[in-house]
Design a protein around this motif. Structure first.
Motif, PDB file in Angstrom:
ATOM      1  N   TRP A  11      24.890  14.702 -73.156  1.00  0.00           N
ATOM      2  CA  TRP A  11      24.270  14.408 -74.456  1.00  0.00           C
ATOM      3  C   TRP A  11      23.936  12.928 -74.601  1.00  0.00           C
ATOM      4  N   HIS A  12      24.735  12.080 -74.027  1.00  0.00           N
ATOM      5  CA  HIS A  12      24.446  10.646 -74.079  1.00  0.00           C
ATOM      6  C   HIS A  12      23.145  10.333 -73.340  1.00  0.00           C
ATOM      7  N   TRP A  13      22.976  10.947 -72.166  1.00  0.00           N
ATOM      8  CA  TRP A  13      21.775  10.701 -71.372  1.00  0.00           C
ATOM      9  C   TRP A  13      20.539  11.291 -72.053  1.00  0.00           C
ATOM     10  N   LEU A  14      20.698  12.477 -72.636  1.00  0.00           N
ATOM     11  CA  LEU A  14      19.569  13.064 -73.369  1.00  0.00           C
ATOM     12  C   LEU A  14      19.175  12.190 -74.554  1.00  0.00           C
ATOM     13  N   ALA A  15      20.168  11.705 -75.293  1.00  0.00           N
ATOM     14  CA  ALA A  15      19.889  10.840 -76.448  1.00  0.00           C
ATOM     15  C   ALA A  15      19.247   9.529 -76.003  1.00  0.00           C
ATOM     16  N   LEU A  16      19.764   8.940 -74.922  1.00  0.00           N
ATOM     17  CA  LEU A  16      19.175   7.707 -74.413  1.00  0.00           C
ATOM     18  C   LEU A  16      17.711   7.939 -74.023  1.00  0.00           C
ATOM     19  N   GLY A  17      17.445   9.066 -73.369  1.00  0.00           N
ATOM     20  CA  GLY A  17      16.069   9.403 -73.004  1.00  0.00           C
ATOM     21  C   GLY A  17      15.175   9.539 -74.223  1.00  0.00           C
ATOM     22  N   LEU A  18      15.674  10.180 -75.274  1.00  0.00           N
ATOM     23  CA  LEU A  18      14.881  10.328 -76.505  1.00  0.00           C
ATOM     24  C   LEU A  18      14.625   8.987 -77.177  1.00  0.00           C
ATOM     25  N   VAL A  19      15.628   8.138 -77.215  1.00  0.00           N
ATOM     26  CA  VAL A  19      15.455   6.804 -77.819  1.00  0.00           C
ATOM     27  C   VAL A  19      14.435   5.998 -77.021  1.00  0.00           C
ATOM     28  N   LEU A  20      14.556   6.000 -75.710  1.00  0.00           N
ATOM     29  CA  LEU A  20      13.602   5.264 -74.870  1.00  0.00           C
ATOM     30  C   LEU A  20      12.193   5.821 -75.018  1.00  0.00           C
ATOM     31  N   PHE A  21      12.084   7.135 -75.086  1.00  0.00           N
ATOM     32  CA  PHE A  21      10.762   7.750 -75.245  1.00  0.00           C
ATOM     33  C   PHE A  21      10.166   7.412 -76.610  1.00  0.00           C
ATOM     34  N   GLY A  22      10.998   7.386 -77.641  1.00  0.00           N
ATOM     35  CA  GLY A  22      10.522   7.003 -78.973  1.00  0.00           C
ATOM     36  C   GLY A  22      10.021   5.567 -79.010  1.00  0.00           C
ATOM     37  N   ILE A  23      10.760   4.673 -78.373  1.00  0.00           N
ATOM     38  CA  ILE A  23      10.315   3.276 -78.307  1.00  0.00           C
ATOM     39  C   ILE A  23       9.022   3.177 -77.493  1.00  0.00           C
ATOM     40  N   GLU A  24       8.912   3.984 -76.447  1.00  0.00           N
ATOM     41  CA  GLU A  24       7.692   4.015 -75.631  1.00  0.00           C
ATOM     42  C   GLU A  24       6.479   4.418 -76.469  1.00  0.00           C
ATOM     43  N   MET A  25       6.663   5.367 -77.353  1.00  0.00           N
ATOM     44  CA  MET A  25       5.558   5.794 -78.210  1.00  0.00           C
ATOM     45  C   MET A  25       5.088   4.664 -79.126  1.00  0.00           C
ATOM     46  N   LEU A  26       5.990   3.780 -79.485  1.00  0.00           N
ATOM     47  CA  LEU A  26       5.627   2.648 -80.344  1.00  0.00           C
ATOM     48  C   LEU A  26       4.992   1.512 -79.564  1.00  0.00           C
ATOM     49  N   THR A  27       5.392   1.320 -78.311  1.00  0.00           N
ATOM     50  CA  THR A  27       4.935   0.164 -77.558  1.00  0.00           C
ATOM     51  C   THR A  27       3.838   0.482 -76.555  1.00  0.00           C
ATOM     52  N   GLY A  28       3.877   1.633 -75.935  1.00  0.00           N
ATOM     53  CA  GLY A  28       2.871   2.014 -74.955  1.00  0.00           C
ATOM     54  C   GLY A  28       2.945   1.232 -73.657  1.00  0.00           C
ATOM     55  N   THR A  29       4.138   0.857 -73.229  1.00  0.00           N
ATOM     56  CA  THR A  29       4.274   0.070 -72.004  1.00  0.00           C
ATOM     57  C   THR A  29       4.279   0.924 -70.744  1.00  0.00           C
ATOM     58  N   PHE A  30       4.570   2.187 -70.854  1.00  0.00           N
ATOM     59  CA  PHE A  30       4.651   3.145 -69.754  1.00  0.00           C
ATOM     60  C   PHE A  30       5.942   3.012 -68.962  1.00  0.00           C
TER      61      PHE A  30
END
Length: 156
Positions: A11-30
């Motif tokens: 669950w920690h890894w899934l949550a970390l992935g979701l947080v990183l993906f959410g930040i990616e949607m805001l920044t668009g760095t890929f």
């Protein structure tokens, strides 16, 4: 500090992935998307891997290797996804999209300025230097300056 790592779960890894993906949607760095995928791969490893290998050290090693490989792949093999694609270079650039279109002069151009109808819209216009445009003449848009079309009389 070690206590934080010893309690790592799927669950920690899934949550970390979701947080990183959410930040990616805001920044668009890929790059953050690649790290999110690495976190999700680590979650799959933590869930499916043998218990002797899924210790916190094993999970961090898998995350590190996956993150390195995916960021490297993103920067080399998928580098074309980072660039902006100019399929529609005039999209949301209304005046630029008028270039090349034909219109009709709505009146005589006085001191080089007047109005033209292009499609169903009347635009402010200026003539190319040396041109004389009269009411009803067909014009072609040569360029744009702010919200003013630059036109020349069309040769019939």
């Amino acid at each position: 500090m070690e206590q934080i790592f010893t309690e790592l779960t799927v669950w920690h890894w899934l949550a970390l992935g979701l947080v990183l993906f959410g930040i990616e949607m805001l920044t668009g760095t890929f790059d953050l998307m690649m790290l999110a995928v690495a976190a999700w791969l680590t979650a799959a490893f933590a869930y499916l891997g043998p218990e002797s290998y899924t210790t916190w050290q094993g999970q961090l090693i898998v995350f590190g290797i996956a993150a390195f490989a995916l960021v490297l792949a993103g920067r080399t093999f998928f580098s074309g996804l980072r660039g902006r694609d100019e399929e529609h270079p005039t999209l949301n650039k209304r005046m630029v999209s008028l270039v090349g279109q034909r219109g009709m002069a709505m009146g005589d151009f006085i001191s080089g300025a007047g109005q033209v109808r292009i499609g169903d819209t009347v635009w402010r216009a200026e003539v190319v230097e040396g041109e004389i445009v009269r009411t009803g003449d067909t014009v072609i848009v040569e360029g744009a300056k702010m919200t003013t079309a630059i036109v020349r009389r069309a040769v019939s």
